[in-house]
Design an enzyme around this catalytic site. Structure first.
Site, PDB file in Angstrom:
ATOM      1  N   ASN A   9      11.120  36.194  26.490  1.00  0.00           N
ATOM      2  CA  ASN A   9      11.686  35.827  25.191  1.00  0.00           C
ATOM      3  C   ASN A   9      10.727  36.322  24.114  1.00  0.00           C
ATOM      4  O   ASN A   9       9.677  35.732  23.899  1.00  0.00           O
ATOM      5  CB  ASN A   9      11.848  34.294  25.138  1.00  0.00           C
ATOM      6  CG  ASN A   9      12.326  33.814  23.785  1.00  0.00           C
ATOM      7  OD1 ASN A   9      12.725  34.598  22.934  1.00  0.00           O
ATOM      8  ND2 ASN A   9      12.274  32.497  23.597  1.00  0.00           N
ATOM      9  N   TRP A  10      11.121  37.415  23.473  1.00  0.00           N
ATOM     10  CA  TRP A  10      10.208  38.033  22.498  1.00  0.00           C
ATOM     11  C   TRP A  10      10.194  37.298  21.164  1.00  0.00           C
ATOM     12  O   TRP A  10       9.417  37.628  20.291  1.00  0.00           O
ATOM     13  CB  TRP A  10      10.597  39.510  22.287  1.00  0.00           C
ATOM     14  CG  TRP A  10      10.342  40.384  23.476  1.00  0.00           C
ATOM     15  CD1 TRP A  10       9.841  40.008  24.695  1.00  0.00           C
ATOM     16  CD2 TRP A  10      10.584  41.793  23.568  1.00  0.00           C
ATOM     17  NE1 TRP A  10       9.747  41.089  25.534  1.00  0.00           N
ATOM     18  CE2 TRP A  10      10.197  42.202  24.857  1.00  0.00           C
ATOM     19  CE3 TRP A  10      11.097  42.739  22.690  1.00  0.00           C
ATOM     20  CZ2 TRP A  10      10.300  43.518  25.295  1.00  0.00           C
ATOM     21  CZ3 TRP A  10      11.202  44.058  23.113  1.00  0.00           C
ATOM     22  CH2 TRP A  10      10.805  44.444  24.399  1.00  0.00           C
ATOM     23  N   LYS A  11      11.127  36.374  20.982  1.00  0.00           N
ATOM     24  CA  LYS A  11      11.208  35.596  19.733  1.00  0.00           C
ATOM     25  C   LYS A  11      11.242  36.557  18.532  1.00  0.00           C
ATOM     26  O   LYS A  11      11.797  37.650  18.635  1.00  0.00           O
ATOM     27  CB  LYS A  11      10.057  34.594  19.659  1.00  0.00           C
ATOM     28  CG  LYS A  11       9.975  33.752  20.947  1.00  0.00           C
ATOM     29  CD  LYS A  11       9.049  32.582  20.866  1.00  0.00           C
ATOM     30  CE  LYS A  11       9.075  31.817  22.178  1.00  0.00           C
ATOM     31  NZ  LYS A  11       8.262  30.622  22.169  1.00  0.00           N
ATOM     32  N   HIS A  94      17.262  27.046  22.709  1.00  0.00           N
ATOM     33  CA  HIS A  94      15.798  27.065  22.732  1.00  0.00           C
ATOM     34  C   HIS A  94      15.265  25.988  21.788  1.00  0.00           C
ATOM     35  O   HIS A  94      15.834  25.741  20.729  1.00  0.00           O
ATOM     36  CB  HIS A  94      15.275  28.444  22.324  1.00  0.00           C
ATOM     37  CG  HIS A  94      13.815  28.593  22.577  1.00  0.00           C
ATOM     38  ND1 HIS A  94      12.871  28.073  21.729  1.00  0.00           N
ATOM     39  CD2 HIS A  94      13.136  29.151  23.603  1.00  0.00           C
ATOM     40  CE1 HIS A  94      11.665  28.331  22.223  1.00  0.00           C
ATOM     41  NE2 HIS A  94      11.804  28.974  23.369  1.00  0.00           N
ATOM     42  N   GLU A  96      12.960  25.943  19.720  1.00  0.00           N
ATOM     43  CA  GLU A  96      12.694  26.377  18.337  1.00  0.00           C
ATOM     44  C   GLU A  96      13.997  26.409  17.540  1.00  0.00           C
ATOM     45  O   GLU A  96      14.010  26.112  16.342  1.00  0.00           O
ATOM     46  CB  GLU A  96      12.003  27.752  18.344  1.00  0.00           C
ATOM     47  CG  GLU A  96      10.555  27.622  18.802  1.00  0.00           C
ATOM     48  CD  GLU A  96      10.018  28.811  19.569  1.00  0.00           C
ATOM     49  OE1 GLU A  96      10.599  29.904  19.499  1.00  0.00           O
ATOM     50  OE2 GLU A  96       8.995  28.633  20.266  1.00  0.00           O
ATOM     51  N   GLU A 166      12.147  23.618  29.497  1.00  0.00           N
ATOM     52  CA  GLU A 166      10.994  24.006  28.690  1.00  0.00           C
ATOM     53  C   GLU A 166      10.457  22.781  27.944  1.00  0.00           C
ATOM     54  O   GLU A 166      10.955  22.456  26.846  1.00  0.00           O
ATOM     55  CB  GLU A 166      11.402  25.069  27.676  1.00  0.00           C
ATOM     56  CG  GLU A 166      11.914  26.331  28.311  1.00  0.00           C
ATOM     57  CD  GLU A 166      11.716  27.529  27.391  1.00  0.00           C
ATOM     58  OE1 GLU A 166      10.975  28.431  27.767  1.00  0.00           O
ATOM     59  OE2 GLU A 166      12.274  27.518  26.285  1.00  0.00           O
ATOM     60  N   GLY A 172       4.081  27.682  23.780  1.00  0.00           N
ATOM     61  CA  GLY A 172       3.174  28.343  22.842  1.00  0.00           C
ATOM     62  C   GLY A 172       1.893  27.573  22.576  1.00  0.00           C
ATOM     63  O   GLY A 172       1.138  27.897  21.667  1.00  0.00           O
ATOM     64  N   SER A 212       4.129  28.329  28.337  1.00  0.00           N
ATOM     65  CA  SER A 212       2.778  28.832  28.629  1.00  0.00           C
ATOM     66  C   SER A 212       2.603  29.345  30.058  1.00  0.00           C
ATOM     67  O   SER A 212       1.536  29.164  30.655  1.00  0.00           O
ATOM     68  CB  SER A 212       1.726  27.772  28.295  1.00  0.00           C
ATOM     69  OG  SER A 212       1.785  27.437  26.916  1.00  0.00           O
ATOM     70  N   GLY A 233       7.338  33.397  26.923  1.00  0.00           N
ATOM     71  CA  GLY A 233       7.199  33.763  25.518  1.00  0.00           C
ATOM     72  C   GLY A 233       6.013  34.693  25.330  1.00  0.00           C
ATOM     73  O   GLY A 233       6.094  35.897  25.581  1.00  0.00           O
TER      74      GLY A 233
END
Ligand code: PGA
Length: 249
Positions: A9-11, A94, A96, A166, A172, A212, A233
């Site tokens: 997941n490159w965000k 997600h 976020e 998650e 992160g 992580s 991530g």
């Protein structure tokens, strides 16, 4: 069928030139595991990524979509738009998106329906916050996230769902759930599916862990019986690290 999947997941990272160079770095890596490899670039780089990986064993997936088919939703992208450029899988829910864009179980249920109606496989994310875990409520929170967004579905829909546990406190932060914590929750998720839909769907469900995951801890986490892969991530932004994780299977 249960699969092993490692999805990057490159965000909101990588402009077009970084996307192109990361993809060419990824192509130089050798896959020695049987895991399916996915990358999720930003919307603006989906088409380039799709074209650039056409011949490769890498699936390009989207990070989000809107639930409506089209209309006055400035700034949004629909399932059919994703489908029209060849995308077959979308990440939904997600943490976020939940935290910064007010995505709720209700709006996510609509997104899941729209994705499935367009034959898009959904990687559905969920997970408890630190306060939930400290209070011992993590199973309750996870069960309600899954039930509210997914349990209106017919059993046959689950072949197009991948789950991604998650824990928000591990995303992160450099703090990973221990392999035992991941295993306990994944087992609980499978039991929750089993209670609602029976053992076939529970056994066949691919359940990813995210938070992580790095080359140093991937092997131990993926070694747990109910962990079928990872949503990665930070460590997916370097080709070597990402493939070290892919090859941890
Ligand atoms: P992380 O992110 O690997 O950087 O913790 C995981 C995710 O958000 O999917």
């Amino acid at each position: 069928m249960r699969k092993n999947i490692v999805a990057g997941n490159w965000k909101m990272n990588n402009d077009l030139s970084h996307t192109a160079s990361l993809i060419s770095d990824l192509k130089e890596q050798t896959k020695t595991s049987n895991a399916e490899v996915m990358i999720a670039p930003s919307f603006t780089n989906l088409w380039h990524s799709f074209e650039a990986t056409r011949e490769d064993d890498i699936e390009v997936v989207a990070q989000n979509m809107h639930f409506a088919e089209n209309g006055a939703y400035t700034g949004e992208v629909s399932a059919s738009m994703l489908k029209s450029i060849g995308i077959k899988t979308v990440i939904l829910g997600h943490s976020e998106r939940r935290a910064y864009y007010n995505e709720t179980d209700e709006s996510l249920a609509k997104k899941v329906d729209a994705a499935l109606a367009n034959d898009l496989r959904t990687i559905f994310c969920f997970g408890e916050e630190l306060a939930d875990r400290k209070a011992g409520n993590e199973e309750q929170v996870v069960a309600s996230q899954i039930k509210n967004a997914l349990f209106h579905l017919e059993a046959s829909a689950f072949k197009n769902i991948v789950l991604a546990y998650e824990p928000v406190w591990a995303i992160g932060t450099g703090e990973t759930a221990s392999p035992e914590q991941a295993q306990d929750m994944h087992k609980f998720i499978r039991e929750t599916l089993n209670d609602a839909y029976g053992s076939q769907i529970a056994d066949d469900m691919t359940i990813l862990y995210g938070g992580s995951v790095k080359p140093v801890n991937a092997k131990e986490i993926f070694g747990k019986p109910d962990v079928d892969g990872g949503l990665i991530g930070g460590a997916s932004l370097k080709a070597e690290d990402f493939y070290a994780i892919v090859n941890a299977f």
